[in-house]
Design an enzyme around this catalytic site. Structure first.
Site, short mmCIF file in Angstrom:
data_model
loop_
_atom_site.label_atom_id
_atom_site.label_comp_id
_atom_site.label_asym_id
_atom_site.label_seq_id
_atom_site.Cartn_x
_atom_site.Cartn_y
_atom_site.Cartn_z
N ASP A 1 -2.17 6.40 6.37
CA ASP A 1 -2.12 4.98 6.68
C ASP A 1 -3.15 4.69 7.78
O ASP A 1 -3.51 5.60 8.54
CB ASP A 1 -0.70 4.64 7.16
CG ASP A 1 -0.39 3.17 6.99
OD1 ASP A 1 -1.21 2.45 6.41
OD2 ASP A 1 0.69 2.74 7.44
N ARG B 1 6.92 -7.81 2.36
CA ARG B 1 7.68 -7.29 3.50
C ARG B 1 8.35 -8.44 4.27
O ARG B 1 9.49 -8.32 4.72
CB ARG B 1 6.79 -6.48 4.45
CG ARG B 1 7.63 -5.94 5.63
CD ARG B 1 6.83 -5.13 6.60
NE ARG B 1 6.34 -3.91 5.99
CZ ARG B 1 5.16 -3.39 6.24
NH1 ARG B 1 4.34 -3.97 7.08
NH2 ARG B 1 4.78 -2.28 5.66
N LYS C 1 0.83 -1.21 0.00
CA LYS C 1 0.00 0.00 0.00
C LYS C 1 0.87 1.26 0.00
O LYS C 1 0.68 2.17 -0.81
CB LYS C 1 -0.95 -0.02 1.22
CG LYS C 1 -1.90 -1.22 1.18
CD LYS C 1 -2.85 -1.28 2.36
CE LYS C 1 -2.19 -1.62 3.67
NZ LYS C 1 -1.61 -2.97 3.71
N THR D 1 -6.02 -1.86 6.63
CA THR D 1 -5.97 -3.33 6.71
C THR D 1 -7.38 -3.85 6.99
O THR D 1 -7.60 -5.05 6.99
CB THR D 1 -5.04 -3.77 7.86
OG1 THR D 1 -5.38 -3.01 9.02
CG2 THR D 1 -3.59 -3.54 7.51
P1 ADP Z 1 2.05 -1.89 3.27
O1 ADP Z 1 2.06 -0.40 3.13
O2 ADP Z 1 0.94 -2.55 2.52
O3 ADP Z 1 2.12 -2.36 4.70
P2 ADP Z 1 4.63 -1.69 1.96
O4 ADP Z 1 4.23 -0.92 0.76
O5 ADP Z 1 5.35 -0.95 3.03
O6 ADP Z 1 3.37 -2.47 2.58
O7 ADP Z 1 5.52 -2.93 1.44
C1 ADP Z 1 6.55 -3.50 2.24
C2 ADP Z 1 7.76 -3.77 1.38
O8 ADP Z 1 7.46 -4.81 0.45
C3 ADP Z 1 8.22 -2.58 0.53
O9 ADP Z 1 9.23 -1.83 1.20
C4 ADP Z 1 8.78 -3.21 -0.71
O10 ADP Z 1 10.17 -3.48 -0.56
C5 ADP Z 1 8.05 -4.54 -0.81
N1 ADP Z 1 6.98 -4.51 -1.81
C6 ADP Z 1 5.68 -4.31 -1.58
N2 ADP Z 1 4.95 -4.40 -2.72
C7 ADP Z 1 5.84 -4.67 -3.69
C8 ADP Z 1 5.71 -4.91 -5.11
N3 ADP Z 1 4.51 -4.90 -5.71
N4 ADP Z 1 6.84 -5.14 -5.82
C9 ADP Z 1 8.03 -5.19 -5.20
N5 ADP Z 1 8.22 -4.99 -3.88
C10 ADP Z 1 7.14 -4.75 -3.12
#
Ligand code: ADP
Length: 362
Positions: A126, A234, A81, A175
Site C-alpha cells: 500500500d 468506504r 484497491k 493514491t
Molecule cells: P482502498 O484500499 O482503495 O483504500 P478498500 O479496498 O479498503 O479501499 O475499500 C474500502 C471498503 O469499501 C472495503 O472494505 C469494502 O467494504 C468497500 N468496497 C470497496 N470497493 C468495493 C467494491 N468494488 N464493491 C463492494 N465494496 C467495495
C-alpha cells in the site's frame, strides 16, 4: 479465507496445523470493515472494466500455472484497491502478505517479505509511492527476474550475490500515481485506475452491507446514503454504520429515509454529501484566498491540516465534482463552489482598456 485468517494460519489452501507465514500487516485492521469487504470477484460492485480485465488475468494465470502479473492500482482512498488484492488472493487460493511503503524504511525491512514469499503468492504494498528510493531500486530485480542482489562484506572484500526468489506477484496501491517514478511504474504489467462510484453502485453496496450488518434499510434510504457518500464505498460503509447506530438508539433499528436524513444531519453531512472538512476547504479557499488560485501548502496550513490529507482525501472528490479546478498557479474555486456555499461570486475585475485611458489625456 480472509486476509486475517491467512495471516494467522499461513497461506490459503495450506495445512492450518503448519503455519508457514506470520508476516504481520503493519496497517491498522478494522474487523467490521473486513467483514464488509468483498471476498470474491462476483461480489465486487462497479469498476466493471477493471473487474473484467482482472478476471482475464486470473483465468490466464490459472491456465498457465503462473503467478499473476504485477499490478498497480491507483485512485483516491476507499475505492477498492485493498479489496481487489484480497479478491485476487481468494480467487487464486494463494498466500497474501500485506505491507505499506512507509513501513519499508530500509532494504532489510522488505527482505523478509521477499524471501518468505511462496510460489504464486501476492505481496500487497500500500502507498507504494512512499517507498524510499534505495528500497524501490532494491525491488527492481525482484519484479523483473525474481532475484535480489545482496552485497556481502565491505570495501575491497565486498561482493554481490544474487539470491533467487520464488515467482510471486507484487500488487502496488497508490493514491498518487504521479509521484511514482517511471522505472517503478514500468515494472507493473497492469495499471488499473479506480474511479469514484456512481450512486447506483453505492446504493447496491449499502444494501448488501446492511444485510451483512443484520439491519434493514429501505431502498430510498439506501439511495440517500449512496448519494451522500462522496462516491466512496468506504465512506458509504462508515455512514451506514453510523445511521444503523442512530436507528438503534432513536428508533427500532430499522433504517428509513427520515432516519437516514436525521442521522446524516447530526454528522454535519450536507445534502450533497459534503462534510465539515469539505466545506472548510471551500470556505478557506473563497474566504481567505478570494477563490484562489492558491497553493496546496498555503491552503493546508491555513486549515491546520496535513497537506497529504488535503491532496489525498479532501481534494479529489471536490475536483471530480468541479467545485475546484487545478490551474498552473494553484487551486481555484469554480462558480459551483460559490453556489454550494450559497455565496455570491465576486464581479470579475474590470479589464483596463489602455486605448481609452490614453484618449483621456489627449
Ligand atoms: P482502498 O484500499 O482503495 O483504500 P478498500 O479496498 O479498503 O479501499 O475499500 C474500502 C471498503 O469499501 C472495503 O472494505 C469494502 O467494504 C468497500 N468496497 C470497496 N470497493 C468495493 C467494491 N468494488 N464493491 C463492494 N465494496 C467495495
Amino acid at each position: 479465507m480472509s486476509v486475517r485468517e491467512t495471516v494467522l494460519r499461513g497461506g490459503a489452501g495450506e495445512n492450518p496445523e503448519e503455519p508457514t507465514r506470520k508476516m504481520e500487516d503493519p496497517r491498522p485492521v478494522d474487523p467490521v470493515e473486513e467483514k464488509l469487504r468483498p471476498q470474491k470477484l462476483a461480489e465486487i460492485v462497479g469498476q466493471r472494466a477493471t473487474a473484467e480485465r482482472l478476471a482475464i488475468a486470473l483465468v490466464a494465470s490459472k491456465k498457465r500455472g503462473e503467478p499473476l502479473p504485477h499490478i498497480l492500482f491507483d485512485g483516491p482512498p476507499g475505492l477498492g484497491k485493498t479489496t481487489f488484492a484480497t479478491v485476487l488472493h481468494n480467487e487464486l487460493g494463494v498466500e497474501l502478505n500485506m505491507t505499506s511503503g512507509p513501513a519499508l524504511d530500509k532494504k532489510m525491512d522488505v527482505m523478509p517479505y521477499l524471501t518468505n514469499a511462496s510460489e504464486g503468492s501476492i505481496l500487497f504494498i500500500d502507498e507504494i509511492h512512499r517507498l524510499p528510493k534505495p528500497v524501490e531500486e532494491f525491488i527492481y530485480p525482484v519484479m523483473e527476474d525474481f532475484r535480489v542482489d545482496v552485497v556481502l562484506g565491505e570495501g575491497m572484500s565486498a561482493r554481490t550475490i544474487n539470491l533467487p526468489l520464488k515467482k510471486f506477484t507484487i500488487i502496488g496501491a497508490t493514491t498518487r500515481s504521479g509521484m511514482l517514478s517511471g522505472p517503478l511504474r514500468d515494472r507493473f504489467h497492469m495499471h488499473e485506475h479506480l474511479e469514484f462510484y456512481d450512486v447506483e453502485d453505492l446504493a447496491r453496496i449499502v444494501e448488501v452491507n446492511a444485510v451483512k450488518l443484520k439491519t434493514t434499510i429501505t431502498a430510498d434510504a439506501a439511495w440517500e446514503l449512496a448519494r451522500r457518500s462522496r462516491g466512496t464505498p468506504r465512506l458509504a460503509n462508515a455512514r451506514l454504520r453510523w445511521v444503523r447506530d442512530f436507528a438503534t438508539a432513536r428508533a427500532d433499528g430499522n433504517i428509513d429515509l427520515t432516519i437516514a436524513r436525521d442521522a446524516l444531519a447530526m454528522q454535519d453531512v450536507d445534502k450533497e454529501g459534503m462534510d465539515k472538512q469539505d466545506r472548510r476547504y471551500l470556505e478557506t479557499l473563497i474566504g481567505v484566498f478570494r477563490g484562489g488560485p492558491t497553493g496546496a501548502e498555503s491552503l493546508a496550513a491555513t486549515m491546520s491540516i496535513d497537506v497529504d490529507t488535503l491532496k489525498d482525501e479532501v481534494e479529489p472528490y471536490l475536483l471530480r465534482r468541479h467545485l475546484v479546478v487545478l490551474t498552473p498557479r494553484g487551486r481555484k474555486a469554480t462558480h459551483l463552489a460559490y453556489r454550494h456555499l450559497g455565496m455570491a461570486e465576486p464581479e470579475p475585475e474590470p479589464e483596463v482598456n489602455f486605448l481609452d485611458q490614453r484618449r483621456l489625456f489627449d
